[in-house]
Design a protein around this motif. Sequence first.
Motif, PDB file in Angstrom:
ATOM      1  N   UNK A 166      -0.923  15.297  -5.974  1.00 40.22           N
ATOM      2  CA  UNK A 166      -1.303  15.177  -4.525  1.00 40.22           C
ATOM      3  C   UNK A 166      -1.613  13.807  -4.090  1.00 40.22           C
ATOM      4  N   UNK A 167      -2.482  13.143  -4.925  1.00 44.63           N
ATOM      5  CA  UNK A 167      -2.871  11.696  -4.456  1.00 44.63           C
ATOM      6  C   UNK A 167      -1.723  10.727  -4.762  1.00 44.63           C
ATOM      7  N   UNK A 168      -0.768  11.064  -5.476  1.00 44.29           N
ATOM      8  CA  UNK A 168       0.371  10.171  -5.361  1.00 44.29           C
ATOM      9  C   UNK A 168       1.165  10.514  -4.010  1.00 44.29           C
ATOM     10  N   UNK A 169       1.265  11.642  -3.576  1.00 44.24           N
ATOM     11  CA  UNK A 169       1.964  11.964  -2.305  1.00 44.24           C
ATOM     12  C   UNK A 169       1.408  11.289  -1.397  1.00 44.24           C
ATOM     13  N   UNK A 170       0.221  11.066  -1.258  1.00 46.89           N
ATOM     14  CA  UNK A 170      -0.753  10.503  -0.119  1.00 46.89           C
ATOM     15  C   UNK A 170      -0.515   9.106  -0.175  1.00 46.89           C
ATOM     16  N   UNK A 171      -0.424   8.438  -1.452  1.00 48.31           N
ATOM     17  CA  UNK A 171      -0.053   6.870  -1.604  1.00 48.31           C
ATOM     18  C   UNK A 171       1.307   6.587  -1.148  1.00 48.31           C
ATOM     19  N   UNK A 172       2.293   7.569  -1.386  1.00 51.87           N
ATOM     20  CA  UNK A 172       3.568   7.257  -1.079  1.00 51.87           C
ATOM     21  C   UNK A 172       3.794   7.081   0.314  1.00 51.87           C
ATOM     22  N   UNK A 173       2.712   7.928   1.172  1.00 52.99           N
ATOM     23  CA  UNK A 173       3.180   7.899   2.702  1.00 52.99           C
ATOM     24  C   UNK A 173       3.515   9.185   3.329  1.00 52.99           C
ATOM     25  N   UNK A 174       3.664  10.413   2.522  1.00 57.63           N
ATOM     26  CA  UNK A 174       4.064  11.362   2.690  1.00 57.63           C
ATOM     27  C   UNK A 174       3.658  12.173   3.966  1.00 57.63           C
ATOM     28  N   UNK A 175       4.371  12.641   5.029  1.00 55.82           N
ATOM     29  CA  UNK A 175       3.663  13.652   5.969  1.00 55.82           C
ATOM     30  C   UNK A 175       3.041  14.690   5.650  1.00 55.82           C
ATOM     31  N   UNK A 218      -3.134  13.807   5.473  1.00 50.85           N
ATOM     32  CA  UNK A 218      -1.743  14.521   5.127  1.00 50.85           C
ATOM     33  C   UNK A 218      -1.943  15.958   5.373  1.00 50.85           C
ATOM     34  N   UNK A 219      -0.767  16.533   5.707  1.00 56.50           N
ATOM     35  CA  UNK A 219      -0.677  18.108   5.739  1.00 56.50           C
ATOM     36  C   UNK A 219      -0.367  18.502   4.363  1.00 56.50           C
ATOM     37  N   UNK A 220      -1.305  19.568   3.941  1.00 53.43           N
ATOM     38  CA  UNK A 220      -1.113  20.154   2.715  1.00 53.43           C
ATOM     39  C   UNK A 220      -1.152  21.616   2.929  1.00 53.43           C
ATOM     40  N   UNK A 221       0.109  22.211   1.899  1.00 51.26           N
ATOM     41  CA  UNK A 221       0.032  23.688   2.051  1.00 51.26           C
ATOM     42  C   UNK A 221       0.888  24.118   0.720  1.00 51.26           C
ATOM     43  N   UNK A 222      -0.005  25.339   0.039  1.00 55.20           N
ATOM     44  CA  UNK A 222       0.587  25.908  -0.918  1.00 55.20           C
ATOM     45  C   UNK A 222       1.656  26.948  -0.472  1.00 55.20           C
TER      46      UNK A 222
END
Length: 353
Positions: A166-175, A218-222
Amino acid sequence: MEFTPKWIAWEITRRCNLHCIHCRSSSEEEAKDHPDFSTEEAYRIIDDISNYAKPVVVLSGGEPLLRKDVFDIARYGTQNGLRMCLATNGTLVTDDNCEKIKTSGIKIVSLSLDGSNASVHDDFRSQKGAFEGTIKAAELFKKHGIEFIINSSFTKRNQEEIPKVYRLAKELGATAWYMFMIVPTGRGEEIMNELISKEDYEEILDWHYYMEKDEKNILVRPTCAPHYYRIVLQKSKEEGTKFERRTLKFSTGGSKGCIAGQLICLIDVDGNVLPCSYFPKPAGNIKNQSFKEIWENSELFRDLRNFKKYKGKCGSCEFIAVCGGCRARAYAVYGDYLEEEPFCGYIPRKINQ
């Protein structure tokens, strides 16, 4: 609930350059038993869908970038008013196809990332260098101004990685970051003993609730975790607050857990129309029937939309309308798609009284 197709995953090839442990379609480098359909057939399918509805269409696989005409298909869908997206494992992304992604009208791309480092991700994907390919793809999408989502799949072997990914996804700039809870279908059947336990499942979804509540960037969804919607309602009621959830403009627009055959479906490379990407039972075949006929009249889709038919705990649950239980997981475990969700530990009030 209005049952209009909002989102279609379209398996345009079953060929893939990876051999992932959880692959729903058991994709191989050469899928000889499931050959690619022609470009002309792709155009016919787009015409059929677009004459009935205007859903989001995700070009998937296998690995869709292995098709030389993938951008022709995307462009034709765009011209016909469909919101075209792309799902890739990231390893074949280049500057050249980033330019083609933009000119073909693809709105957003999803990337696969199952670990916060090469050791974990490459093990999951059964390919050394897969992690490096995904990271490079994210960097290229940022460079070219292409919006992207990160999809992450989890089993016991990598569940401890969830906060790190989750933290890496944010760092990479994912929507957006979508946390997928594995459904044992395709090659995933071989790792049935690796499925996350009911108890851990509940703890992970609890963690996700508080994380999502605080997340602003960042939008997050299970995903494939329908009982999360039950948890959201329970915790919001306990806290006396309303849980405001953001949505992605290229999402299903759904407001409940399992929406297989209700708002979404999959069209596989053989033309079968299935309730979702993890549900192997077809509702019909687009080579023999129109998409509209299958969507509106198939017995399978009608069953999935009739909550009164659901069995076991799901059939008695007060949260059936917002959760529904994973129909694909019920089918995989019990052989009956109307049975209860096998990885939910909640006891409905009717049973608990």
